[in-house]
Motif scaffolding. Structure first.
Motif, PDB file in Angstrom:
ATOM      1  N   ILE A 176       0.846  -1.195   0.000  1.00 15.95           N
ATOM      2  CA  ILE A 176       0.000   0.000   0.000  1.00 15.95           C
ATOM      3  C   ILE A 176       0.883   1.246   0.000  1.00 15.95           C
ATOM      4  CG2 ILE A 176      -1.759   1.286   1.283  1.00 15.95           C
ATOM      5  CD1 ILE A 176      -2.644  -1.403   2.485  1.00 15.95           C
ATOM      6  N   LYS A 177       0.555   2.196  -0.866  1.00 18.51           N
ATOM      7  CA  LYS A 177       1.364   3.418  -0.957  1.00 18.51           C
ATOM      8  C   LYS A 177       1.138   4.339   0.235  1.00 18.51           C
ATOM      9  CE  LYS A 177       1.569   3.386  -6.006  1.00 18.51           C
ATOM     10  NZ  LYS A 177       1.195   4.076  -7.265  1.00 18.51           N
ATOM     11  N   ALA A 178      -0.085   4.343   0.759  1.00 22.63           N
ATOM     12  CA  ALA A 178      -0.368   5.157   1.940  1.00 22.63           C
ATOM     13  C   ALA A 178      -1.677   4.714   2.571  1.00 22.63           C
ATOM     14  CB  ALA A 178      -0.432   6.646   1.588  1.00 22.63           C
ATOM     15  N   ILE A 179      -1.754   4.896   3.889  1.00 25.64           N
ATOM     16  CA  ILE A 179      -2.960   4.620   4.661  1.00 25.64           C
ATOM     17  C   ILE A 179      -3.396   5.920   5.308  1.00 25.64           C
ATOM     18  CG2 ILE A 179      -3.954   3.315   6.588  1.00 25.64           C
ATOM     19  CD1 ILE A 179      -1.604   1.288   6.130  1.00 25.64           C
ATOM     20  N   LEU A 180      -4.607   6.340   5.024  1.00 26.38           N
ATOM     21  CA  LEU A 180      -5.147   7.549   5.637  1.00 26.38           C
ATOM     22  C   LEU A 180      -6.235   7.116   6.624  1.00 26.38           C
ATOM     23  CD1 LEU A 180      -6.344  10.775   3.733  1.00 26.38           C
ATOM     24  CD2 LEU A 180      -7.204  10.057   5.941  1.00 26.38           C
ATOM     25  N   VAL A 181      -5.951   7.252   7.900  1.00 30.20           N
ATOM     26  CA  VAL A 181      -6.943   6.924   8.933  1.00 30.20           C
ATOM     27  C   VAL A 181      -7.737   8.198   9.205  1.00 30.20           C
ATOM     28  CG1 VAL A 181      -7.360   5.930  11.202  1.00 30.20           C
ATOM     29  CG2 VAL A 181      -5.336   5.244   9.896  1.00 30.20           C
ATOM     30  N   LYS A 182      -9.017   8.170   8.891  1.00 30.04           N
ATOM     31  CA  LYS A 182      -9.809   9.399   8.813  1.00 30.04           C
ATOM     32  C   LYS A 182     -10.272   9.940  10.151  1.00 30.04           C
ATOM     33  CE  LYS A 182     -12.544   7.296   6.055  1.00 30.04           C
ATOM     34  NZ  LYS A 182     -13.547   6.817   5.081  1.00 30.04           N
ATOM     35  N   ASN A 183     -10.324   9.096  11.170  1.00 24.21           N
ATOM     36  CA  ASN A 183     -10.837   9.564  12.462  1.00 24.21           C
ATOM     37  C   ASN A 183     -10.379   8.605  13.553  1.00 24.21           C
ATOM     38  OD1 ASN A 183     -12.228  10.567  14.631  1.00 24.21           O
ATOM     39  ND2 ASN A 183     -14.260  10.426  13.710  1.00 24.21           N
ATOM     40  N   LEU A 184      -9.611   9.116  14.518  1.00 28.41           N
ATOM     41  CA  LEU A 184      -9.084   8.258  15.573  1.00 28.41           C
ATOM     42  C   LEU A 184     -10.046   8.102  16.745  1.00 28.41           C
ATOM     43  CD1 LEU A 184      -5.310   9.280  15.741  1.00 28.41           C
ATOM     44  CD2 LEU A 184      -6.472   7.694  14.204  1.00 28.41           C
ATOM     45  N   VAL A 185     -11.076   8.913  16.823  1.00 27.97           N
ATOM     46  CA  VAL A 185     -12.098   8.856  17.879  1.00 27.97           C
ATOM     47  C   VAL A 185     -11.425   8.757  19.251  1.00 27.97           C
ATOM     48  CG1 VAL A 185     -14.387   7.925  18.407  1.00 27.97           C
ATOM     49  CG2 VAL A 185     -13.418   7.507  16.170  1.00 27.97           C
ATOM     50  N   HIS A 186     -11.750   7.705  20.038  1.00 30.59           N
ATOM     51  CA  HIS A 186     -11.240   7.579  21.411  1.00 30.59           C
ATOM     52  C   HIS A 186      -9.771   7.159  21.459  1.00 30.59           C
ATOM     53  CE1 HIS A 186     -12.454   3.407  20.412  1.00 30.59           C
ATOM     54  NE2 HIS A 186     -11.370   3.100  21.093  1.00 30.59           N
ATOM     55  N   ALA A 187      -9.203   6.730  20.334  1.00 28.67           N
ATOM     56  CA  ALA A 187      -7.829   6.221  20.332  1.00 28.67           C
ATOM     57  C   ALA A 187      -6.815   7.288  19.912  1.00 28.67           C
ATOM     58  CB  ALA A 187      -7.725   5.009  19.411  1.00 28.67           C
ATOM     59  N   GLY A 188      -7.207   8.534  19.927  1.00 26.73           N
ATOM     60  CA  GLY A 188      -6.289   9.612  19.590  1.00 26.73           C
ATOM     61  C   GLY A 188      -5.448  10.029  20.787  1.00 26.73           C
ATOM     62  N   LYS A 189      -4.682  11.068  20.587  1.00 25.87           N
ATOM     63  CA  LYS A 189      -3.847  11.584  21.673  1.00 25.87           C
ATOM     64  C   LYS A 189      -4.661  12.375  22.683  1.00 25.87           C
ATOM     65  CE  LYS A 189       0.492  11.850  19.051  1.00 25.87           C
ATOM     66  NZ  LYS A 189       1.625  12.725  18.653  1.00 25.87           N
ATOM     67  N   THR A 190      -5.824  12.888  22.254  1.00 25.56           N
ATOM     68  CA  THR A 190      -6.707  13.663  23.115  1.00 25.56           C
ATOM     69  C   THR A 190      -8.142  13.435  22.678  1.00 25.56           C
ATOM     70  OG1 THR A 190      -7.335  15.911  23.802  1.00 25.56           O
ATOM     71  CG2 THR A 190      -6.402  15.670  21.609  1.00 25.56           C
ATOM     72  N   THR A 191      -9.067  13.670  23.555  1.00 25.00           N
ATOM     73  CA  THR A 191     -10.490  13.552  23.196  1.00 25.00           C
ATOM     74  C   THR A 191     -11.082  14.909  22.818  1.00 25.00           C
ATOM     75  OG1 THR A 191     -11.109  13.807  25.538  1.00 25.00           O
ATOM     76  CG2 THR A 191     -10.836  11.552  24.686  1.00 25.00           C
ATOM     77  N   ASP A 192     -10.254  15.951  22.840  1.00 26.99           N
ATOM     78  CA  ASP A 192     -10.745  17.309  22.592  1.00 26.99           C
ATOM     79  C   ASP A 192     -10.617  17.740  21.133  1.00 26.99           C
ATOM     80  OD1 ASP A 192     -11.308  17.611  25.308  1.00 26.99           O
ATOM     81  OD2 ASP A 192      -9.258  18.293  25.732  1.00 26.99           O
ATOM     82  N   LEU A 193      -9.942  16.929  20.302  1.00 26.09           N
ATOM     83  CA  LEU A 193      -9.703  17.297  18.913  1.00 26.09           C
ATOM     84  C   LEU A 193     -10.086  16.134  17.991  1.00 26.09           C
ATOM     85  CD1 LEU A 193      -6.197  18.998  19.309  1.00 26.09           C
ATOM     86  CD2 LEU A 193      -8.368  20.171  18.907  1.00 26.09           C
ATOM     87  N   PHE A 194     -10.286  16.462  16.723  1.00 21.24           N
ATOM     88  CA  PHE A 194     -10.528  15.449  15.687  1.00 21.24           C
ATOM     89  C   PHE A 194      -9.165  15.119  15.086  1.00 21.24           C
ATOM     90  CE2 PHE A 194     -11.531  13.662  11.643  1.00 21.24           C
ATOM     91  CZ  PHE A 194     -12.821  13.158  11.720  1.00 21.24           C
ATOM     92  N   GLU A 195      -8.738  13.854  15.213  1.00 19.54           N
ATOM     93  CA  GLU A 195      -7.383  13.483  14.820  1.00 19.54           C
ATOM     94  C   GLU A 195      -7.379  12.497  13.657  1.00 19.54           C
ATOM     95  OE1 GLU A 195      -4.690  12.834  18.364  1.00 19.54           O
ATOM     96  OE2 GLU A 195      -6.652  12.854  19.351  1.00 19.54           O
ATOM     97  N   MET A 196      -6.363  12.631  12.816  1.00 15.70           N
ATOM     98  CA  MET A 196      -6.194  11.782  11.644  1.00 15.70           C
ATOM     99  C   MET A 196      -4.726  11.385  11.535  1.00 15.70           C
ATOM    100  SD  MET A 196      -8.341  14.293   9.099  1.00 15.70           S
ATOM    101  CE  MET A 196      -8.189  13.246   7.652  1.00 15.70           C
ATOM    102  N   VAL A 197      -4.467  10.304  10.803  1.00 12.78           N
ATOM    103  CA  VAL A 197      -3.091   9.859  10.564  1.00 12.78           C
ATOM    104  C   VAL A 197      -2.924   9.522   9.089  1.00 12.78           C
ATOM    105  CG1 VAL A 197      -1.430   7.996  10.957  1.00 12.78           C
ATOM    106  CG2 VAL A 197      -2.609   9.025  12.896  1.00 12.78           C
ATOM    107  N   LEU A 198      -1.807   9.938   8.523  1.00 14.08           N
ATOM    108  CA  LEU A 198      -1.392   9.497   7.195  1.00 14.08           C
ATOM    109  C   LEU A 198      -0.115   8.708   7.361  1.00 14.08           C
ATOM    110  CD1 LEU A 198      -1.640   9.611   4.052  1.00 14.08           C
ATOM    111  CD2 LEU A 198      -0.052  11.546   4.153  1.00 14.08           C
ATOM    112  N   ALA A 199      -0.119   7.459   6.902  1.00 12.51           N
ATOM    113  CA  ALA A 199       1.054   6.596   7.026  1.00 12.51           C
ATOM    114  C   ALA A 199       1.519   6.171   5.642  1.00 12.51           C
ATOM    115  CB  ALA A 199       0.721   5.368   7.864  1.00 12.51           C
ATOM    116  N   THR A 200       2.774   6.460   5.332  1.00 19.31           N
ATOM    117  CA  THR A 200       3.386   6.042   4.078  1.00 19.31           C
ATOM    118  C   THR A 200       4.524   5.069   4.411  1.00 19.31           C
ATOM    119  OG1 THR A 200       5.186   7.667   3.926  1.00 19.31           O
ATOM    120  CG2 THR A 200       2.964   8.427   3.310  1.00 19.31           C
ATOM    121  N   PRO A 201       5.078   4.389   3.432  1.00 21.02           N
ATOM    122  CA  PRO A 201       6.177   3.456   3.732  1.00 21.02           C
ATOM    123  C   PRO A 201       7.396   4.118   4.369  1.00 21.02           C
ATOM    124  CG  PRO A 201       5.244   2.971   1.588  1.00 21.02           C
ATOM    125  CD  PRO A 201       4.631   4.271   2.032  1.00 21.02           C
TER     126      PRO A 201
END
Length: 288
Positions: A176-201
């Motif tokens: 996979i060239k990249a994985i875009l996780v669109k919403n971390l919900v309760h598993a983010g660094k904080t519960t006060d923000l909307f968090e996302m992750v982009l992972a490339t090789p």
């Protein structure tokens, strides 16, 4: 002009699937060819929705017809989202392979739509889940899961940010060239923000933007992010910039939706921001 074949759901009222993706990509100057896997009266959160599922072999018939008139070589990306039958998944992968035969540079972006609430799990038939976990993830160039879908695809229970990173590492074993996780919900660094992750090789990024409180959470945000990410990629942006542009555009749309106290995404009112978002929130590099 770049062209996207977008194979996902559609609604008559409101915004989700192709209803949101088509306009969003058109605002980036992209030609969009939509195929609706299901046609619904509205989003499924409404109590009296109804609609139809596109029958088996219909996607194949449409793609074969496009092939006969010489269109497939012009397609730069294929997006697949919600599917109504497991057979549709097989037809999508056949279409991807056929399009890549005519245009080897075409990319396949899989939005593995299996549900939105990690606490409720997925209610989809096992055949559809198997399509995403056993087939699509192996052929996709890019995947854009939410937290539930990341958990299902990786087969790792996700409760913390480290769990997110471990799930990403597992999926990165695929090509996979990249994985875009669109919403971390309760598993983010904080519960006060909307968090996302982009992972490339080679590099990985975390982005946090405001979390808006809605009486009824608007649907279609994931479809908006996936489509804009795809449009920016084929328009020549880097993976990071495509990620940042998509995330900031989605933030603008939600901000306008909140201001208008709307239940459906305020796509029309926010179209100028979709076309040219302010880059208020940036991706910060992560070490996985």
């Amino acid at each position: 002009m770049k062209t996207v074949l977008s194979i996902q759901s559609n609604v008559v009222y409101g915004y989700a699937g192709n209803k949101v993706s088509t306009l969003a990509m058109q605002l980036q100057g992209v030609e969009v060819m939509p195929i609706h896997t299901v046609q619904l009266s509205s989003n499924t959160v409404y109590p009296h929705y109804d609609g139809i599922v596109l029958g088996a072999k219909q996607i194949t018939r449409i793609v074969n017809s496009l092939e006969k008139i010489g269109i497939l070589k012009s397609i730069d990306a294929i997006i697949s989202g919600y599917i109504g039958l497991a057979e549709q998944g097989e037809e999508i992968l056949e279409a991807v392979n056929k399009i890549k035969y005519y245009n080897p540079n075409a990319i396949y972006v899989c939005d593995p739509v299996m549900g939105g609430d990690i606490n409720k799990g997925s209610s989809l038939p096992q055949g559809i889940i198997d399509f995403f976990t056993k087939q699509a993830v192996k052929q996709a160039d890019y995947i854009t899961p939410n937290l539930l879908e990341l958990q299902i695809l990786s087969d790792i229970e996700i409760k913390t940010f480290n769990d997110v990173l471990n799930a990403i590492k597992t999926l990165q074993k695929q090509s996979i060239k990249a994985i875009l996780v669109k919403n971390l919900v309760h598993a983010g660094k904080t519960t006060d923000l909307f968090e996302m992750v982009l992972a490339t090789p080679t590099q990985n990024y975390h982005l946090a933007r405001p979390l808006y409180d809605f009486p009824h959470r608007p649907l279609g945000v994931g479809d908006l992010i996936c489509s804009l990410f795809t449009a920016h990629l084929i328009n020549g942006q880097s993976q990071l910039m495509a990620f940042e542009l998509a995330a900031n555009a989605a933030n603008h749309v939600l901000e306008v939706t909140k201001q208008k106290e709307a239940r459906e995404l305020a796509i029309i009112d926010a179209q100028a921001w979709i076309k040219k978002p302010d880059l208020r929130y940036r991706g910060m590099e992560l070490m996985l």
